[in-house]
Structure formats: structure tokens, C-alpha cells
Motif scaffolding. Structure first.
Motif, PDB file in Angstrom:
ATOM      1  N   ASN A  89      21.801  22.918 -35.602  1.00  0.00           N
ATOM      2  CA  ASN A  89      22.466  23.427 -35.792  1.00  0.00           C
ATOM      3  C   ASN A  89      22.730  24.738 -36.085  1.00  0.00           C
ATOM      4  O   ASN A  89      21.759  25.717 -36.855  1.00  0.00           O
ATOM      5  N   GLU A  91      24.526  28.009 -37.008  1.00  0.00           N
ATOM      6  CA  GLU A  91      25.819  28.682 -38.111  1.00  0.00           C
ATOM      7  C   GLU A  91      25.985  29.782 -38.054  1.00  0.00           C
ATOM      8  O   GLU A  91      25.523  31.177 -37.855  1.00  0.00           O
ATOM      9  N   ASP A  99      30.275  26.998 -38.181  1.00  0.00           N
ATOM     10  CA  ASP A  99      29.218  26.331 -37.600  1.00  0.00           C
ATOM     11  C   ASP A  99      29.276  25.194 -36.763  1.00  0.00           C
ATOM     12  O   ASP A  99      31.169  24.451 -36.623  1.00  0.00           O
ATOM     13  N   THR A 260      17.567  21.607 -35.868  1.00  0.00           N
ATOM     14  CA  THR A 260      16.716  23.452 -35.980  1.00  0.00           C
ATOM     15  C   THR A 260      17.962  24.046 -36.380  1.00  0.00           C
ATOM     16  O   THR A 260      18.795  23.539 -36.848  1.00  0.00           O
ATOM     17  N   ARG A 261      17.994  25.021 -37.634  1.00  0.00           N
ATOM     18  CA  ARG A 261      18.200  25.691 -37.664  1.00  0.00           C
ATOM     19  C   ARG A 261      18.926  27.270 -37.154  1.00  0.00           C
ATOM     20  O   ARG A 261      17.777  27.755 -36.651  1.00  0.00           O
ATOM     21  N   ILE A 263      20.760  30.538 -37.639  1.00  0.00           N
ATOM     22  CA  ILE A 263      21.939  31.028 -38.320  1.00  0.00           C
ATOM     23  C   ILE A 263      21.998  31.961 -37.579  1.00  0.00           C
ATOM     24  O   ILE A 263      21.468  33.067 -37.933  1.00  0.00           O
ATOM     25  N   TRP A 271      16.054  32.108 -37.591  1.00  0.00           N
ATOM     26  CA  TRP A 271      15.498  30.410 -37.115  1.00  0.00           C
ATOM     27  C   TRP A 271      15.057  29.695 -38.153  1.00  0.00           C
ATOM     28  O   TRP A 271      14.503  30.158 -39.203  1.00  0.00           O
TER      29      TRP A 271
END
Length: 501
Positions: A89, A91, A99, A260-261, A263, A271
Motif C-alpha cells: 500500500n 500512502e 494512496d 506492506t505499508r 508511507i 515502511w
């Protein structure tokens, strides 16, 4: 430097891997499992140089590596505190608060003349299509926090894992298959004065480890490939600005999501990688745009859960080794290249280096083999590099000097062609052997804000009723399958609960 005629006739029997960690033990696992009956495999590492396991994200190709070696998924996930990863994702990458999701799945159904995106674009133009995300099962499952192995529908996925536990898992696997581990710190790399070939490693405890072929897994130090053999490094920092990171593991405060994020921040990105019992966190940034203390504070102010240790710093230089194979030495992992872990390519590139080596592993050294290996690895690295650069170059963000400079930078011609082709025609330039498939490029390019100016004429062949039925059939199937999936962590706890160490 070409292999000399004399050295080329010397049979390779003893392989020495310098350094452990993920790269070293992946190499040991592959060599011992496949060629252990004809090779003596020795790995040299020091307990003083540990693998830092805060959590690492992978991509689906790791399943291929495990399948080739006969590694069972449940045992692997249990031993590494693994969870499922269906994608990433992103963001605030397109712009602050905007996003998008890069999934591992396929979106829709392609026609042989044109990809699904062309039919979707015509559907949007006619008011018949939903969001592009609605046509990808993996994406919808990730956003709803669901996963399972289904008997009639295979989801494309990868893993989140603890890197130090993975190295330990592979060590046991390698030793069970005959690999030998030697403890010690490398003090000197010994060479033949006549040929320049590496002959052995001198350790600080007085031990000498001799070999015929060497694999450099000593990380950024590159003790063999650079410090001994003098192979240079191609710097990519004019395209990839980030040069530092902080990482810290934290206690888990909620069930792990199956993605996994990533950002985006003012001067880099963060991460979040959820394991079964903790979360890996980090910030990757450019020291030209933010001070170290500020980056560290930004990371600590944004984490969830109690830190399990102090944040540890990492300094790096993005780029690739001019040659990954020189004389009788191959570099793997950080000794060979570094691309920041935005798209989780680190383990994949180690794996590709190993597989290319295994496919051409010489009985005796051959310069054509060496040249072919170097060309293949250069191609692999440059494809991955271009994909990562895309995220920084194509963005609407102009809120900080970092992002304004990313937007303004010159990019490789190879990437410029991909962007121009998609923007003008909606088509994706894709090399059959490269890592990221067409749908990955489509998701990221549209996610970052590129809207194609036209779609393929094949999409005009469907009338509105037929096109609506086609699109609704795909999205309906996604929704029906989604309802069959249990919550991700409920499934992981029953399928591969973390082993007690």
C-alpha cells in the motif's frame, strides 16, 4: 580480467562463501542442496556480525526458490514468524493523502490483442466500469485483511519474514545438506600473485580457509569483489536520492495485515512490515534533505507499539557492481548491488544471482560464462532500478524540495520510453524475463497519476451491454471469492503458527 588458460582448466571442487546473513545462507542452501554431492561448500561468518532481523518483505518469486530446494511453506513460515504479503500500500506517494495499492495479482482478463486496462478505460469512458481495484482479487483481499489457500483459485502472494530467523532456518537446512560453517572474522583475502585469483581467506583466529571458487556475501564492505579484486561500483544516486535509513522493531498491537505499508514523507519514506509477533519499521531518507536526528525522531514519533531496541542506522549508496562475477568470485546481495527496499527486491536479486549461477555453474572457469552472467545480472538490476525510480519521478507531490527535485530529475532513457509509451497508448513495454510484470507497471503508473490518452481499438468491438457484462462478471467473481476468505491472521495462526525458539 579474463580467466587465464591455466585457471580455466582447474576443476572447481571447493566453494567458499564469505559472509552469512540472508545472501550467504541462501547461496549455501542452493549449492548444498543441488550440488552438494560434487562440491565442498563452506561458509565463513562471524558471530560478531549478526543479521539484523526487524522484518523483511519479499515478492512471490521466493516461492519458486523454495520449491526448487524442496522447502516446505508451513515450516518456513513458522520458523521465520512469517505472514502473508499480497502487495504494497503506497500512502501519500501520488500526493499527500492520495494512496494506491500495488498488488501481486492479475487485474481483469486480457485479450490477446490488448490488456484488460484498455477495456476498463473504455468502460470508464462509458460510465460502465468501477475502480480498477475492483477487478483484482489479491488487491481486494489485502484491503479487507483476508487470505487462504483456495482449492480452485490460486492467489499470488509473498511473505513478510524475520531476516535473522530466515538466515538461521537456511543455516540448518544447509548444514543438513552437507554445508560446513566456519566461525571467524576475515582478516585477509589471499590471492595467487600470478593470476590474481582468490585462493583463500585468512581468519582472525588463525584459521585459513582455502577454496577454488568464492562467493562474496560480505555486504557493503565487499571484501572480495571490491577490496581484493578491485571491481568498481556504478553509482545511481543521481536517480535514487536516498542514502540512509533507520530501522526499529516494535511490539505488535493488532493483527498483521497481509500487505506492506510504504508511507511517503517529506524527504523519503517509511515502511511497516507486520510479522506474527512484532512489526518491522524503518525510514529511508536522503541526507541532503533531512538531518539524521530529524529522520530518527520522525520514525519514532510515527510507530505503533513499544520499540524492542534502539533504532539502528544504515548508510548506503544505491547502484550496482560494474561486474558481479570477476575471476573466481561472484558477489551476491549488498556486495553486488543496492536498490532501496521500496519494492522488496533485495531477496529477489540475491535469488536471481544464485539461480543464474546455478544454471551456468562451471566445472572449470569459462570467460563466456562469466560474461553471460554479468550481462544477465546487469539487465535484472537495471529493470528493477527503473521500476523503483518510477515511484519518485512520476508524482504530483511538490510540497517539499525533495519531491520537487524528484519530479525534475532526468531519468534513464529506458524508463522514459516506458512512461511515454503508456501515457500515449496505454500499452506497457515489457521484457519477458524481467521481474515486474505488466500489471505491476500499470498499477504503479496509474497509481502515480499517469492516465493513458487512448485505448486499443479492440475495446471498441464490444457494445455497451457486452462490455458491462464482461466487466461485471470479473468484479462479481472477485467479490464472490473474497467472501470465501477468512481473516488473514486467523488463517496464519492455524496454518503456520510461529515456532517457539
Amino acid at each position: 580480467m579474463h580467466a587465464t588458460a591455466a585457471s580455466a582448466q582447474a576443476p572447481i571442487r571447493r566453494v567458499v562463501i564469505a559472509g552469512g546473513g540472508t545472501a550467504g545462507w541462501m547461496a549455501a542452501a542452493a549449492l548444498s542442496r543441488t550440488l552438494g554431492k560434487v562440491l565442498d561448500v563452506t561458509l565463513v561468518e562471524s558471530d560478531e556480525i549478526g543479521t539484523i532481523g526487524v522484518g523483511e518483505a519479499t515478492i512471490p518469486t521466493l516461492m519458486t526458490f523454495h520449491r526448487l530446494l524442496g522447502i516446505g511453506e508451513q515450516a518456513f513460515m513458522a520458523q521465520t514468524q512469517g505472514t502473508i504479503k499480497l502487495g504494497i500500500n503506497f500512502e501519500s506517494w501520488r500526493d499527500v493523502g492520495r494512496d494506491y495499492f500495488h498488488s501481486f495479482g492479475l487485474t481483469g482478463t486480457d485479450h490477446w490483442t490488448a490488456g484488460f486496462q484498455h477495456f476498463w478505460m473504455r468502460g470508464r469512458e462509458r460510465g460502465l466500469a468501477g475502480a480498477y481495484d475492483d477487478y483484482c482479487l489479491e488487491l481486494k483481499a489485502a484491503m479487507h485483511g483476508r487470505f487462504a489457500h483456495l482449492p480452485k483459485r490460486k492467489l499470488n502472494y509473498a511473505y513478510h519474514l524475520d531476516a535473522s530467523l530466515y538466515a538461521r532456518f537456511l543455516r540448518r537446512f544447509s548444514e543438513d545438506n552437507g554445508a560446513r560453517r566456519v566461525e571467524g572474522t576475515i582478516e585477509d583475502v589471499l590471492t595467487d600473485p600470478a593470476t590474481g585469483f582468490i585462493t583463500g581467506l585468512q581468519l582472525g583466529n588463525g584459521t585459513r580457509v582455502d577454496g577454488d571458487f568464492f562467493i562474496d556475501c560480505t555486504g557493503f564492505r565487499a571484501l572480495l569483489i571490491e577490496k581484493t579484486l578491485g571491481v568498481g561500483f556504478e553509482d545511481w544516486s543521481h536517480w535514487l536520492f536516498n542514502d540512509r535509513a533507520f530501522a526499529v522493531p516494535t511490539a505488535t498491537v493488532r493483527d498483521a495485515v497481509p500487505y506492506t505499508r510504504s508511507i511517503a514523507g517529506d524527504a523519503g519514506w517509511q515502511w511497516r512490515i507486520p510479522l506474527q509477533h512484532r512489526v518491522g519499521n524503518g525510514i529511508v531518507y536522503s541526507s541532503r534533505y533531512i538531518e539524521d536526528d530529524q529522520a530518527r525522531d520522525t520514525l519514532l514519533s510515527s510507530i505503533e507499539g513499544a520499540p524492542l531496541r534502539e533504532p539502528f542506522p544504515v548508510r548506503f549508496r544505491p547502484g550496482q557492481r560494474e561486474r558481479c562475477w570477476e575471476r573466481n568470485c561472484v558477489a551476491l546481495g549488498l556486495s553486488a548491488s543496492f536498490i532501496e527496499p521500496l519494492e522488496s527486491t533485495t531477496i529477489h536479486l540475491i535469488q536471481r544471482g544464485i539461480i543464474h549461477l546455478m544454471q551456468t555453474f562451471p566445472r572449470t572457469l569459462s570467460q563466456p560464462d562469466i560474461d553471460q552472467y554479468n550481462m544477465r545480472m546487469a539487465d535484472e538490476l537495471q529493470h528493477a532500478r527503473d521500476f523503483v525510480i518510477l515511484h519518485f519521478k512520476v508524482t504530483d507531490r511538490q510540497d517539499t524540495p525533495y519531491w520537487r527535485d524528484c519530479r525534475a530529475m532526468a531519468i534513464p532513457d529506458s524508463l522514459r520510453h516506458r512512461i511515454d509509451l503508456f501515457r500515449e497508448t496505454g500499452r506497457v513495454f515489457h521484457v519477458p524475463t524481467e521481474l515486474f510484470a505488466e500489471n505491476s507497471w500499470i498499477q504503479v503508473m496509474m497509481g502515480q497519476g499517469i492516465h493513458p490518452l487512448q485505448y486499443h481499438r479492440s475495446a471498441d468491438l464490444m457494445g455497451d451491454t457486452e462490455l458491462k457484462g464482461f466487466l461485471d462478471g470479473i468484479s462479481g467473481d472477485v467479490e464472490r471469492t473474497l467472501r470465501q476468505l477468512p481473516p488473514h491472521m486467523d488463517y496464519v495462526r492455524s496454518y503456520a503458527p510461529a515456532a517457539v525458539s
